[in-house]
Design a protein around this motif. Structure first.
Motif: not given
Length: 197
Positions: A28-50
């Motif tokens: 039985h699944v007790l807990c399921i999570q993604r990484q915090h959205p800040i992980v995607f946001v940070t990577a997107a900002i870095l790629q945008g800056v580049i």
């Protein structure tokens, strides 16, 4: 029950019902999570800056070094700019899908880190209950920004004979929930009881 809590519970139920997550018999699944959205946001900002830096460099060359070939041709500049924007767009989509289809799952029988969107195909890192001789659980932020935002990694340490390296939940959405559930699993295993949620 508050609307925010109801939404969070509904999102978790949606994750549990995700077709790629198939618990085994009596699991039985007790807990399921993604990484915090800040992980995607940070990577997107870095790629945008580049991408912006590359576009700025391109237009700097176009305006100040226009005598050089092939930069005196406007069509070539537009083509290069379109290539940069296309690469940035594909990179953002790839980063989002990698974040969206990556899960940390805790069941009554295992802890799992599942990558579902990879060029090489799906991959899972799994530690099964019979090998879960947990020695220690600790939480720590991976950097100063995460420390400020109270986003932490969860390190699950095992007996040296079972597993040398810890199982790491990197920047999950709710580190406290993961720690609490695994702690309950450890106590239940010692008592010989079953954990459900």
């Amino acid at each position: 029950m508050s609307e925010g809590h109801h939404k969070k519970r509904k999102e978790k139920q949606r994750l549990v019902d995700f077709p790629i997550i198939k618990p085994g018999i009596a699991e039985h699944v007790l807990c399921i999570q993604r990484q915090h959205p800040i992980v995607f946001v940070t990577a997107a900002i870095l790629q945008g800056v580049i991408a912006l830096f590359l576009l700025a460099a391109l237009f700097f060359i176009a305006f100040f070094l226009s005598d050089l070939q092939p930069f005196n041709n406007g069509i070539v500049l537009v083509d290069i700019a379109l290539v940069i924007v296309s690469i940035f767009s594909v990179s953002i989509i790839f980063t989002f899908l990698t974040w969206y289809y990556q899960f940390y799952i805790v069941t009554n029988k295992s802890i799992i880190h599942r990558y579902c969107f990879r060029i090489a195909g799906p991959f899972s890192e799994i530690v099964y209950a019979e090998r879960m001789h947990i020695r220690d659980i600790d939480r720590s932020p991976p950097n100063l920004i995460c420390d400020f935002l109270k986003i932490e990694d969860v390190h699950v340490h095992f007996r040296k004979l079972d597993r040398e390296d810890p199982f790491i939940f990197k920047t999950p959405e709710d580190a406290q929930e993961i720690e609490d559930i695994i702690h309950d699993l450890v106590i239940a295993a010692r008592k010989g009881t079953y954990v459900d949620k």
